[in-house]
Design a protein around this motif. Structure first.
Motif, PDB file in Angstrom:
ATOM      1  N   MET A  72      45.585  49.568  50.403  1.00  0.00           N
ATOM      2  CA  MET A  72      46.149  49.905  51.713  1.00  0.00           C
ATOM      3  C   MET A  72      45.512  51.145  52.327  1.00  0.00           C
ATOM      4  O   MET A  72      45.716  51.435  53.496  1.00  0.00           O
ATOM      5  N   ASP A  73      44.766  51.891  51.525  1.00  0.00           N
ATOM      6  CA  ASP A  73      44.069  53.076  52.027  1.00  0.00           C
ATOM      7  C   ASP A  73      42.796  52.624  52.741  1.00  0.00           C
ATOM      8  O   ASP A  73      41.793  52.288  52.117  1.00  0.00           O
ATOM      9  N   LYS A  74      42.822  52.602  54.063  1.00  0.00           N
ATOM     10  CA  LYS A  74      41.732  52.032  54.854  1.00  0.00           C
ATOM     11  C   LYS A  74      40.411  52.765  54.643  1.00  0.00           C
ATOM     12  O   LYS A  74      39.349  52.155  54.527  1.00  0.00           O
ATOM     13  N   GLU A  75      40.460  54.097  54.592  1.00  0.00           N
ATOM     14  CA  GLU A  75      39.228  54.864  54.420  1.00  0.00           C
ATOM     15  C   GLU A  75      38.585  54.555  53.076  1.00  0.00           C
ATOM     16  O   GLU A  75      37.373  54.362  52.968  1.00  0.00           O
ATOM     17  N   MET A  91      42.860  41.737  48.752  1.00  0.00           N
ATOM     18  CA  MET A  91      44.167  42.358  48.519  1.00  0.00           C
ATOM     19  C   MET A  91      44.666  41.866  47.170  1.00  0.00           C
ATOM     20  O   MET A  91      44.466  40.712  46.811  1.00  0.00           O
ATOM     21  N   PHE A  92      45.290  42.761  46.414  1.00  0.00           N
ATOM     22  CA  PHE A  92      45.746  42.395  45.072  1.00  0.00           C
ATOM     23  C   PHE A  92      47.149  42.929  44.859  1.00  0.00           C
ATOM     24  O   PHE A  92      47.461  44.060  45.247  1.00  0.00           O
ATOM     25  N   CYS A  93      48.005  42.110  44.243  1.00  0.00           N
ATOM     26  CA  CYS A  93      49.387  42.501  43.966  1.00  0.00           C
ATOM     27  C   CYS A  93      49.615  42.504  42.460  1.00  0.00           C
ATOM     28  O   CYS A  93      49.255  41.542  41.770  1.00  0.00           O
ATOM     29  N   SER A  94      50.213  43.571  41.952  1.00  0.00           N
ATOM     30  CA  SER A  94      50.440  43.692  40.508  1.00  0.00           C
ATOM     31  C   SER A  94      51.617  42.858  40.024  1.00  0.00           C
ATOM     32  O   SER A  94      51.681  42.485  38.854  1.00  0.00           O
ATOM     33  N   THR A  95      52.557  42.578  40.922  1.00  0.00           N
ATOM     34  CA  THR A  95      53.760  41.836  40.540  1.00  0.00           C
ATOM     35  C   THR A  95      53.481  40.339  40.525  1.00  0.00           C
ATOM     36  O   THR A  95      52.909  39.799  41.467  1.00  0.00           O
ATOM     37  N   ILE A  96      53.903  39.681  39.467  1.00  0.00           N
ATOM     38  CA  ILE A  96      53.692  38.240  39.329  1.00  0.00           C
ATOM     39  C   ILE A  96      54.907  37.502  39.879  1.00  0.00           C
ATOM     40  O   ILE A  96      56.044  37.777  39.494  1.00  0.00           O
ATOM     41  N   THR A  97      54.669  36.586  40.804  1.00  0.00           N
ATOM     42  CA  THR A  97      55.741  35.786  41.391  1.00  0.00           C
ATOM     43  C   THR A  97      55.354  34.313  41.329  1.00  0.00           C
ATOM     44  O   THR A  97      54.275  33.951  40.862  1.00  0.00           O
ATOM     45  N   SER A 102      49.596  33.275  48.216  1.00  0.00           N
ATOM     46  CA  SER A 102      49.515  34.449  49.087  1.00  0.00           C
ATOM     47  C   SER A 102      48.500  35.436  48.534  1.00  0.00           C
ATOM     48  O   SER A 102      47.357  35.097  48.275  1.00  0.00           O
ATOM     49  N   ILE A 103      48.919  36.667  48.318  1.00  0.00           N
ATOM     50  CA  ILE A 103      48.022  37.701  47.816  1.00  0.00           C
ATOM     51  C   ILE A 103      47.605  37.379  46.378  1.00  0.00           C
ATOM     52  O   ILE A 103      48.379  36.845  45.598  1.00  0.00           O
ATOM     53  N   ASP A 104      46.368  37.717  46.037  1.00  0.00           N
ATOM     54  CA  ASP A 104      45.876  37.462  44.682  1.00  0.00           C
ATOM     55  C   ASP A 104      46.630  38.303  43.665  1.00  0.00           C
ATOM     56  O   ASP A 104      46.958  39.463  43.909  1.00  0.00           O
ATOM     57  N   ARG A 105      46.868  37.720  42.517  1.00  0.00           N
ATOM     58  CA  ARG A 105      47.571  38.374  41.418  1.00  0.00           C
ATOM     59  C   ARG A 105      46.849  38.056  40.115  1.00  0.00           C
ATOM     60  O   ARG A 105      45.889  37.300  40.094  1.00  0.00           O
ATOM     61  N   GLU A 113      35.671  39.775  39.415  1.00  0.00           N
ATOM     62  CA  GLU A 113      36.840  40.205  40.176  1.00  0.00           C
ATOM     63  C   GLU A 113      37.675  41.194  39.367  1.00  0.00           C
ATOM     64  O   GLU A 113      38.195  42.178  39.912  1.00  0.00           O
ATOM     65  N   ALA A 114      37.792  40.960  38.066  1.00  0.00           N
ATOM     66  CA  ALA A 114      38.553  41.880  37.215  1.00  0.00           C
ATOM     67  C   ALA A 114      37.960  43.283  37.278  1.00  0.00           C
ATOM     68  O   ALA A 114      38.684  44.278  37.420  1.00  0.00           O
ATOM     69  N   VAL A 115      36.640  43.371  37.186  1.00  0.00           N
ATOM     70  CA  VAL A 115      35.969  44.674  37.234  1.00  0.00           C
ATOM     71  C   VAL A 115      36.146  45.322  38.605  1.00  0.00           C
ATOM     72  O   VAL A 115      36.424  46.522  38.712  1.00  0.00           O
ATOM     73  N   ASP A 116      36.003  44.536  39.666  1.00  0.00           N
ATOM     74  CA  ASP A 116      36.162  45.079  41.023  1.00  0.00           C
ATOM     75  C   ASP A 116      37.575  45.611  41.245  1.00  0.00           C
ATOM     76  O   ASP A 116      37.767  46.715  41.760  1.00  0.00           O
ATOM     77  N   VAL A 117      38.574  44.820  40.864  1.00  0.00           N
ATOM     78  CA  VAL A 117      39.970  45.224  41.085  1.00  0.00           C
ATOM     79  C   VAL A 117      40.317  46.456  40.262  1.00  0.00           C
ATOM     80  O   VAL A 117      40.931  47.410  40.755  1.00  0.00           O
TER      81      VAL A 117
END
Length: 365
Positions: A72-75, A91-97, A102-105, A113-117
């Motif tokens: 969420m930090d744009k800069e 965008m990545f969400c830590s909570t599993i639903t 929607s957002i990647d989890r 992707e794991a390394v990037d996140v």
């Protein structure tokens, strides 16, 4: 990244899952399974119940990194966009639903992707925690396949980054305990005696309790410093987490039919809380939940709840409860008798009342 390139981003190593969709579905089933296990505290609206809400180990680890805030930090996002693979999550969400779309989890789509996140986002001073999560990912992707296909990969990762064998086993155990299969649980239990210590994650004992591995949960508790009857050394400033852990200790001992030990630990914990908190009897909710009275109420209520469930009420009422504890004991037995009139709890409540009144008469004489 160099390590990933050296291993071709593990594209040549078969996953135990057919594809990412099946892996995601399995993770969601793990979450659903965790939520249907042992309920939280009897007070369903309490902050304690929120603190002990069922989360997977991987969820908890990802949440601790603050990854969402980084996205969420744009800069910051603009600064790292050039480093991130274009196919990695925006965008990545830590909570599993249960929402697949929607957002990647977790699970990550692939190693890149794991390394990037993990390493382009989140707190920069938590490299060790990020390495542990990456290890969890590797174990989760491969553990049920033959060791000859993938174990060298984990060993090389550990050797490259100076990770100890103990840490490797801890990451594997976290992965196995998140898995709902009996095979994973048995393998986790085989490793726990090797790694249990005062630094062991307090949630491990709770998960073992939920999975009905009571003897192993007791072993882990003893290794973490809960082996004595004293709660003093384990008391923390964070009252909610301390209460949650204390209830787990009591539950495990009752499940092992060690009621006297459970009571002694309960009494030690409540005494310590009473020393550190004033008996604030105000009706303000926040003040009440910060008082020792609230801790006593929760501990006794949970003690009664499990004894009622395990038909140990006759032994429970023989314990030397004090006047403050008796109020909650009476209420629990009365509520149980009202909800289940055909059970013997009502009769045992009468027996308890008679016994208390006889003792009062004796002392008066």
């Amino acid at each position: 990244m160099i390590w990933c390139i050296r291993h071709s981003f593990i594209q040549d190593i078969c996953s135990r899952y057919a594809d990412h969709t099946s892996w995601s579905s399995d993770v969601i089933q793990r979450k659903a399974y965790a939520e249907t296990k042992w309920p939280g505290f009897s007070d369903e609206v309490s902050d304690v119940n929120q603190a002990s809400k069922s989360t997977l180990f991987i969820e908890q680890a990802l949440q601790n990194l603050g990854i969402e805030q980084s996205y969420m930090d744009k800069e910051e996002e603009i600064a790292i966009t050039c480093l991130q693979n274009e196919q990695s999550s925006s965008m990545f969400c830590s909570t599993i639903t249960t929402d697949h779309f929607s957002i990647d989890r977790y699970p990550f789509k692939n190693l890149r992707e794991a390394v990037d996140v993990l390493f382009l986002h989140g707190a920069s001073d938590m490299v060790i925690a990020k390495q542990a999560i990456l290890l969890y990912y590797l174990f989760d992707r491969h553990w049920s396949r033959p060791d000859s296909e993938w174990r060298y990969l984990v060993d090389d990762f550990a050797a490259t980054f100076g990770i100890t064998n103990r840490t490797l086993l801890e990451c594997l155990v976290f992965c196995l305990l998140d898995d709902y299969s009996s095979e994973a649980l048995e393998e986790a239990c085989s490793h726990l005696p090797k790694i249990s210590s005062k630094e062991t994650h307090p949630k491990i004992a709770q998960v073992l309790l939920e999975r009905q591995k009571y003897d192993m949960a007791l072993l882990v508790l003893k290794c973490t410093g809960h082996g004595s009857f004293s709660a003093t050394e384990n008391f923390k400033k964070d009252d909610i987490s301390s209460l949650s852990e204390a209830v787990t200790v009591v539950r495990v001992r009752i499940e092992c039919r060690l009621l006297t030990e459970a009571f002694m630990y309960h009494r030690s914990y409540c005494s310590k809380v009473k020393e550190q908190h004033s008996a604030d009897m105000t009706h303000a909710e926040d003040a009440l939940k910060n008082s020792w009275v609230y801790h006593v109420e929760m501990m006794v209520t949970e003690f009664c709840a499990i004894c009622i469930k395990r038909n140990l009420v006759d032994k429970m009422i023989d314990l030397p409860w004090d006047s403050e504890e008796e109020k909650h004991l009476h209420k629990s037995l009365f509520d149980s008798a009202h909800e289940m009139p055909m059970k013997p709890n009502g009769s045992l409540l009468v027996v308890y009342y008679l016994r208390v009144n006889i003792l009062i008469l004796i002392f008066c004489i």
